[in-house]
Scaffold this motif. Structure first.
Motif, PDB file in Angstrom:
ATOM      1  N   GLY A  99     -38.273  10.614   1.097  1.00 15.49           N
ATOM      2  CA  GLY A  99     -37.539  10.034   2.205  1.00 15.49           C
ATOM      3  C   GLY A  99     -37.294  11.026   3.317  1.00 15.49           C
ATOM      4  O   GLY A  99     -37.328  12.247   3.097  1.00 15.49           O
ATOM      5  N   THR A 100     -37.055  10.505   4.500  1.00 16.19           N
ATOM      6  CA  THR A 100     -36.722  11.329   5.656  1.00 16.19           C
ATOM      7  C   THR A 100     -35.211  11.446   5.764  1.00 16.19           C
ATOM      8  O   THR A 100     -34.487  10.444   5.647  1.00 16.19           O
ATOM      9  N   VAL A 101     -34.738  12.655   5.971  1.00 16.06           N
ATOM     10  CA  VAL A 101     -33.300  12.901   6.061  1.00 16.06           C
ATOM     11  C   VAL A 101     -32.809  12.440   7.432  1.00 16.06           C
ATOM     12  O   VAL A 101     -33.222  12.960   8.472  1.00 16.06           O
ATOM     13  N   THR A 102     -31.916  11.446   7.432  1.00 13.18           N
ATOM     14  CA  THR A 102     -31.425  10.856   8.677  1.00 13.18           C
ATOM     15  C   THR A 102     -30.118  11.476   9.159  1.00 13.18           C
ATOM     16  O   THR A 102     -29.796  11.398  10.339  1.00 13.18           O
ATOM     17  N   ASP A 103     -29.349  12.058   8.246  1.00 13.22           N
ATOM     18  CA  ASP A 103     -28.116  12.753   8.632  1.00 13.22           C
ATOM     19  C   ASP A 103     -27.715  13.689   7.511  1.00 13.22           C
ATOM     20  O   ASP A 103     -28.096  13.505   6.346  1.00 13.22           O
ATOM     21  N   VAL A 104     -26.975  14.704   7.877  1.00 13.03           N
ATOM     22  CA  VAL A 104     -26.522  15.708   6.912  1.00 13.03           C
ATOM     23  C   VAL A 104     -25.015  15.876   7.060  1.00 13.03           C
ATOM     24  O   VAL A 104     -24.515  16.125   8.163  1.00 13.03           O
ATOM     25  N   ASP A 105     -24.292  15.712   5.959  1.00 13.39           N
ATOM     26  CA  ASP A 105     -22.841  15.889   5.955  1.00 13.39           C
ATOM     27  C   ASP A 105     -22.493  17.050   5.036  1.00 13.39           C
ATOM     28  O   ASP A 105     -22.547  16.931   3.813  1.00 13.39           O
ATOM     29  N   VAL A 106     -22.172  18.190   5.641  1.00 16.97           N
ATOM     30  CA  VAL A 106     -21.749  19.352   4.853  1.00 16.97           C
ATOM     31  C   VAL A 106     -20.359  19.810   5.289  1.00 16.97           C
ATOM     32  O   VAL A 106     -19.963  20.944   5.051  1.00 16.97           O
ATOM     33  N   GLU A 107     -19.620  18.905   5.951  1.00 23.37           N
ATOM     34  CA  GLU A 107     -18.275  19.247   6.412  1.00 23.37           C
ATOM     35  C   GLU A 107     -17.302  19.369   5.241  1.00 23.37           C
ATOM     36  O   GLU A 107     -16.360  20.148   5.286  1.00 23.37           O
ATOM     37  N   SER A 108     -17.537  18.586   4.189  1.00 26.97           N
ATOM     38  CA  SER A 108     -16.676  18.666   3.010  1.00 26.97           C
ATOM     39  C   SER A 108     -17.481  19.247   1.850  1.00 26.97           C
ATOM     40  O   SER A 108     -18.703  19.378   1.921  1.00 26.97           O
ATOM     41  N   SER A 109     -16.766  19.589   0.768  1.00 20.24           N
ATOM     42  CA  SER A 109     -17.455  20.143  -0.402  1.00 20.24           C
ATOM     43  C   SER A 109     -18.354  19.112  -1.058  1.00 20.24           C
ATOM     44  O   SER A 109     -19.353  19.464  -1.699  1.00 20.24           O
ATOM     45  N   ILE A 118     -26.575  13.712   2.055  1.00 23.86           N
ATOM     46  CA  ILE A 118     -27.538  13.423   3.113  1.00 23.86           C
ATOM     47  C   ILE A 118     -27.890  11.945   3.067  1.00 23.86           C
ATOM     48  O   ILE A 118     -27.865  11.319   2.013  1.00 23.86           O
ATOM     49  N   GLY A 119     -28.212  11.391   4.232  1.00 26.06           N
ATOM     50  CA  GLY A 119     -28.737  10.037   4.294  1.00 26.06           C
ATOM     51  C   GLY A 119     -30.250  10.084   4.239  1.00 26.06           C
ATOM     52  O   GLY A 119     -30.872  11.022   4.747  1.00 26.06           O
ATOM     53  N   LEU A 120     -30.852   9.077   3.604  1.00 25.93           N
ATOM     54  CA  LEU A 120     -32.309   9.066   3.436  1.00 25.93           C
ATOM     55  C   LEU A 120     -32.899   7.737   3.871  1.00 25.93           C
ATOM     56  O   LEU A 120     -32.383   6.668   3.528  1.00 25.93           O
ATOM     57  N   GLU A 121     -33.987   7.826   4.603  1.00 24.88           N
ATOM     58  CA  GLU A 121     -34.810   6.662   4.899  1.00 24.88           C
ATOM     59  C   GLU A 121     -35.979   6.699   3.922  1.00 24.88           C
ATOM     60  O   GLU A 121     -36.857   7.554   4.026  1.00 24.88           O
ATOM     61  N   ILE A 122     -35.971   5.800   2.954  1.00 21.58           N
ATOM     62  CA  ILE A 122     -36.890   5.875   1.816  1.00 21.58           C
ATOM     63  C   ILE A 122     -38.269   5.320   2.183  1.00 21.58           C
ATOM     64  O   ILE A 122     -38.387   4.235   2.745  1.00 21.58           O
ATOM     65  N   ILE A 179     -31.503  25.743  -1.068  1.00 19.53           N
ATOM     66  CA  ILE A 179     -31.941  24.871   0.024  1.00 19.53           C
ATOM     67  C   ILE A 179     -31.003  25.032   1.223  1.00 19.53           C
ATOM     68  O   ILE A 179     -29.780  24.997   1.076  1.00 19.53           O
ATOM     69  N   ASP A 180     -31.590  25.231   2.397  1.00 19.26           N
ATOM     70  CA  ASP A 180     -30.807  25.287   3.633  1.00 19.26           C
ATOM     71  C   ASP A 180     -30.467  23.854   4.028  1.00 19.26           C
ATOM     72  O   ASP A 180     -31.253  23.169   4.688  1.00 19.26           O
ATOM     73  N   LYS A 181     -29.301  23.418   3.640  1.00 16.30           N
ATOM     74  CA  LYS A 181     -28.946  22.004   3.784  1.00 16.30           C
ATOM     75  C   LYS A 181     -28.805  21.583   5.243  1.00 16.30           C
ATOM     76  O   LYS A 181     -29.161  20.476   5.614  1.00 16.30           O
ATOM     77  N   GLU A 182     -28.280  22.449   6.066  1.00 13.25           N
ATOM     78  CA  GLU A 182     -28.096  22.089   7.465  1.00 13.25           C
ATOM     79  C   GLU A 182     -29.431  21.931   8.188  1.00 13.25           C
ATOM     80  O   GLU A 182     -29.495  21.271   9.227  1.00 13.25           O
ATOM     81  N   ALA A 183     -30.486  22.512   7.639  1.00 12.99           N
ATOM     82  CA  ALA A 183     -31.811  22.420   8.267  1.00 12.99           C
ATOM     83  C   ALA A 183     -32.611  21.224   7.762  1.00 12.99           C
ATOM     84  O   ALA A 183     -33.773  21.050   8.136  1.00 12.99           O
ATOM     85  N   LEU A 184     -32.001  20.398   6.918  1.00 17.21           N
ATOM     86  CA  LEU A 184     -32.733  19.269   6.334  1.00 17.21           C
ATOM     87  C   LEU A 184     -32.922  18.103   7.298  1.00 17.21           C
ATOM     88  O   LEU A 184     -33.805  17.270   7.088  1.00 17.21           O
ATOM     89  N   LEU A 185     -32.106  18.015   8.324  1.00 18.62           N
ATOM     90  CA  LEU A 185     -32.167  16.874   9.225  1.00 18.62           C
ATOM     91  C   LEU A 185     -33.578  16.698   9.792  1.00 18.62           C
ATOM     92  O   LEU A 185     -34.172  17.630  10.344  1.00 18.62           O
ATOM     93  N   GLY A 186     -34.112  15.486   9.606  1.00 19.82           N
ATOM     94  CA  GLY A 186     -35.441  15.175  10.100  1.00 19.82           C
ATOM     95  C   GLY A 186     -36.560  15.565   9.160  1.00 19.82           C
ATOM     96  O   GLY A 186     -37.722  15.200   9.397  1.00 19.82           O
ATOM     97  N   GLN A 187     -36.241  16.289   8.099  1.00 14.68           N
ATOM     98  CA  GLN A 187     -37.256  16.713   7.146  1.00 14.68           C
ATOM     99  C   GLN A 187     -37.537  15.609   6.118  1.00 14.68           C
ATOM    100  O   GLN A 187     -36.706  14.731   5.874  1.00 14.68           O
ATOM    101  N   THR A 188     -38.718  15.684   5.503  1.00 12.97           N
ATOM    102  CA  THR A 188     -39.054  14.783   4.409  1.00 12.97           C
ATOM    103  C   THR A 188     -38.837  15.518   3.094  1.00 12.97           C
ATOM    104  O   THR A 188     -39.275  16.660   2.931  1.00 12.97           O
ATOM    105  N   VAL A 189     -38.145  14.874   2.168  1.00 15.59           N
ATOM    106  CA  VAL A 189     -37.883  15.482   0.864  1.00 15.59           C
ATOM    107  C   VAL A 189     -38.429  14.593  -0.246  1.00 15.59           C
ATOM    108  O   VAL A 189     -38.479  13.363  -0.105  1.00 15.59           O
ATOM    109  N   ASP A 190     -38.859  15.227  -1.311  1.00 19.33           N
ATOM    110  CA  ASP A 190     -39.249  14.526  -2.533  1.00 19.33           C
ATOM    111  C   ASP A 190     -38.136  14.740  -3.549  1.00 19.33           C
ATOM    112  O   ASP A 190     -37.556  15.836  -3.629  1.00 19.33           O
ATOM    113  N   PHE A 191     -37.858  13.729  -4.342  1.00 19.37           N
ATOM    114  CA  PHE A 191     -36.713  13.838  -5.252  1.00 19.37           C
ATOM    115  C   PHE A 191     -36.936  13.036  -6.528  1.00 19.37           C
ATOM    116  O   PHE A 191     -37.731  12.100  -6.573  1.00 19.37           O
ATOM    117  N   THR A 192     -36.225  13.452  -7.544  1.00 20.48           N
ATOM    118  CA  THR A 192     -36.072  12.689  -8.776  1.00 20.48           C
ATOM    119  C   THR A 192     -34.585  12.712  -9.113  1.00 20.48           C
ATOM    120  O   THR A 192     -33.939  13.750  -8.976  1.00 20.48           O
TER     121      THR A 192
END
Length: 230
Positions: free
Chosen positions: A111-121, A125-129, A189-202
């Motif tokens: 999925g493509t990362v649509t937003d990143v929330d790292v303001e709280s512990s 991230i939001g994903l467009e699958i 993983i640099d979480k703040e840099a994930l915005l707009g990136q494509t990630v693979d996950f299980t």
């Protein structure tokens, strides 16, 4: 003439008699001091999860179905809700139903990362699958901690069951330690840099259905056991 027994002695005899009767009727087990100590040893959730973590990961991976396939089976109404009975066939075919009637899915996808929330512990991230364009939003927990009531990975394994533990607190501690393993696996993983990136996950997600005639499916929360950037 025999001496009369004192009231205290009579009481002791009565207690012995009661013990003998109970033992004959119901039986009893004699254990050694070493066995007794082993039965009362304090549960160590960290050691338990350390020993089972590789099995947890491999089980989730082996059982994972495409997340897009699962989401495409869901048909929530305009309010985002769907009747629980409509979810049963999907859970039976693509997930598992726990003893607590939760529907748990082991899933994989991209999925493509649509937003990143790292303001709280409890970062996410939001994903467009890929392969899904329906109404259900997808969020993935990325830490630095995961909500304390989140047990999707534990429950998705199928081999970590409540009946294996002496009490609810032990079962809960296992879920928390598993979630700590998840977070530790994402540390590089640099979480703040994930915005707009494509990630693979299980990973895994849960729909809690106990005593719920309908479920809000406007969003699911996914817990990853593996995630990587392309």
């Amino acid at each position: 003439m025999r001496d009369k027994l004192s009231p205290g002695a009579w009481g002791a005899l009565v207690l012995v008699g009661v013990f003998v009767v109970v033992a004959l009727l119901f039986g009893f087990t004699v254990v050694s001091v070493e066995e007794e100590e082993s039965l009362t040893v304090e549960f160590d959730p960290i050691a338990y999860v350390d020993d089972t973590w590789e099995s947890v990961q491999s089980t989730i991976t082996d059982n994972a179905v495409p997340l897009a396939n699962v989401l495409n089976e869901f048909e929530p109404g305009p309010d985002g809700k769907i009747a629980t009975e409509e979810l049963m066939p999907v859970a039976e075919a693509l997930g598992r139903i726990t003893t607590g009637e939760a529907h748990v899915y082991s899933v994989a996808g991209s999925g493509t990362v649509t937003d990143v929330d790292v303001e709280s512990s409890k970062g996410s991230i939001g994903l467009e699958i890929e392969g899904y364009d329906g109404p259900v939003a997808v969020r993935m927990w990325i830490g630095t901690r995961i909500p304390s009531d989140e047990s999707s990975v534990r429950d998705a394994t199928g081999f970590i069951e409540f009946g294996d533990f002496r009490e609810q607190t032990e079962f809960g501690k296992v879920a928390k330690e598993i979630n700590k393993k998840v977070v530790a696996g994402l540390e590089d993983i640099d979480k703040e840099a994930l915005l707009g990136q494509t990630v693979d996950f299980t990973g895994a997600f849960t729909l809690r259905t106990f005593n719920q005639p309908s479920i809000d499916l406007s969003e699911i929360q996914l817990v990853p056991v593996e995630m990587s950037e392309r």
